[in-house]
Design an enzyme around this catalytic site. Structure first.
Site, PDB file in Angstrom:
ATOM      1  N   LYS A  53       0.839  -1.202   0.000  1.00 40.99           N
ATOM      2  CA  LYS A  53       0.000   0.000   0.000  1.00 40.99           C
ATOM      3  C   LYS A  53       0.872   1.249   0.000  1.00 40.99           C
ATOM      4  CE  LYS A  53      -3.855  -2.400   2.090  1.00 40.99           C
ATOM      5  NZ  LYS A  53      -4.541  -2.876   3.274  1.00 40.99           N
ATOM      6  N   GLN A  97      -4.644  -1.696   9.451  1.00 41.96           N
ATOM      7  CA  GLN A  97      -4.580  -3.030   8.846  1.00 41.96           C
ATOM      8  C   GLN A  97      -5.218  -4.053   9.789  1.00 41.96           C
ATOM      9  OE1 GLN A  97      -3.317  -3.630   5.638  1.00 41.96           O
ATOM     10  NE2 GLN A  97      -4.212  -5.644   5.963  1.00 41.96           N
ATOM     11  N   ASP A 120     -11.111   3.045   3.926  1.00 44.78           N
ATOM     12  CA  ASP A 120     -11.522   1.640   3.815  1.00 44.78           C
ATOM     13  C   ASP A 120     -13.048   1.522   3.778  1.00 44.78           C
ATOM     14  OD1 ASP A 120      -9.594  -0.294   3.465  1.00 44.78           O
ATOM     15  OD2 ASP A 120      -9.074  -0.451   5.585  1.00 44.78           O
TER      16      ASP A 120
END
Ligand code: NAP
Length: 290
Positions: A53, A97, A120
């Site tokens: 990422k 994460q 997200d």
């Protein structure tokens, strides 16, 4: 029938190339898109995802910050960092994460992220907006799948769509997007009686259950569009350790009309849509400022 293969890598490359000018234009206006990624613990797969990422951001000229904590770090410490990032104008997207170590309350962490920076799309406010058909951030994996439908001209209106899996990350948002697109949607889970009955009716089949090669060719309707979200390691046999999806690709490609491979299908699209969400976030800030 041999299915056309949906090339997620090529589509991801095409989209990322198109993002470059947007990033440059934002940077020129003092709003270089910035993503902060928080990793707690040493899970090897998570380490790889976070590294990918961050390097994807760098490749586009975006700002990125990687914050790594030991597995023993307290929830309070992570919350303090999130509050700091919420207030930092150089950061347009914050991602924690998952999974987190057991002593950390995942919901408390996700809810602490400012909804305007929740790239997200996991904050309850953003999940609600998506459910209402008015999303602020679309969760990256299903967003990538929708881009694939768009690219390959898959009309979802009136189609029977079956999603295997009901997770908050993939299954549920995927189902919501398919509903919004006008499909008739069935969501299956591990308790579903006669899964094959449902999958055989699917014009659009999305497999997101996390079981290597679980979906066999005889579970697929001839001519169906098959999207394989699964990322698994083959546990044994000659291919042990290699990556595979939730669908038995070698057999399924002779039944489906369009199919995603693993690797090279949905995977590359997920990070691409994270970049898209971060850029969209920075564009929104710029628009509000003007
Ligand atoms: P998850 O949270 O473990 O959810 C799996 C879902 O599948 C659950 O809803 C589960 O049902 C259902 N399921 C399990 N076995 C089943 C069965 N035999 N029949 C029907 N449903 C079954 O997993 P996830 O996070 O959604 O991820 C799913 C897969 O996608 C994994 O392989 C993951 O690695 C992969 N993934 C890939 C990407 C990408 O970028 N390509 C992104 C995210 C995830 P219950 O709810 O009843 O337990």
């Amino acid at each position: 029938m041999t299915a056309q293969i949906i090339d997620g890598k090529a589509l991801a490359d095409e989209l990322r190339a198109s993002f470059k000018s947007r990033v440059a234009s934002l940077a020129a206006k003092g709003q270089r898109p910035g993503l902060a990624v928080i990793l707690v613990g040493e899970d090897p797969a998570s380490q790889v995802y976070v590294r990918n990422k961050v390097s994807a951001c760098e490749a586009l000229g975006m700002h990125s910050e990687k914050i790594v904590y030991a597995a023993t770090t307290s929830q309070a410490e992570v919350l303090t960092k999130i509050a700091e990032l919420n207030a930092n104008p150089a950061i347009h997207g914050i991602l924690v994460q998952l999974p987190l170590p057991k002593h950390i309350d995942e919901d408390a962490i996700l809810e602490a992220i400012l909804p305007e920076k929740d790239v997200d799309g996991f904050h309850a406010e953003n999940v609600g907006a998506l459910a209402q058909g008015n999303p602020r951030f679309i969760p990256c994996t299903p967003y990538g799948v929708m881009k694939m439908f768009e690219k390959y001209g898959v009309d979802l209106t009136g189609k029977e769509a079956v999603v295997i899996g009901r997770s908050n990350i993939v299954g549920k948002p995927m189902a919501l997007l398919l509903i919004s697109a006008g499909a008739t949607v069935t969501v299956c889970n591990s308790k579903t009686r006669d899964l094959a009955f449902h999958t055989r009716r699917a014009d659009i089949l999305v497999a997101a259950l996390g079981k290597p090669r679980f979906v066999s060719a005889d579970m697929i309707k001839p001519g169906a569009v098959v999207i394989d979200v699964g990322i698994n390691r083959i546990p044994e046999g000659p291919d042990a350790g290699k990556l595979c999806g939730d669908v038995d690709f070698a057999a399924a490609k002779d039944v489906a009309s369009l199919i995603t491979p693993v690797p090279g299908g949905v995977g590359p699209m997920t990070i691409t849509m994270l970049l898209a969400n971060t850029i969209e976030s920075a564009e929104r800030v710029l628009k509000e400022r003007n």
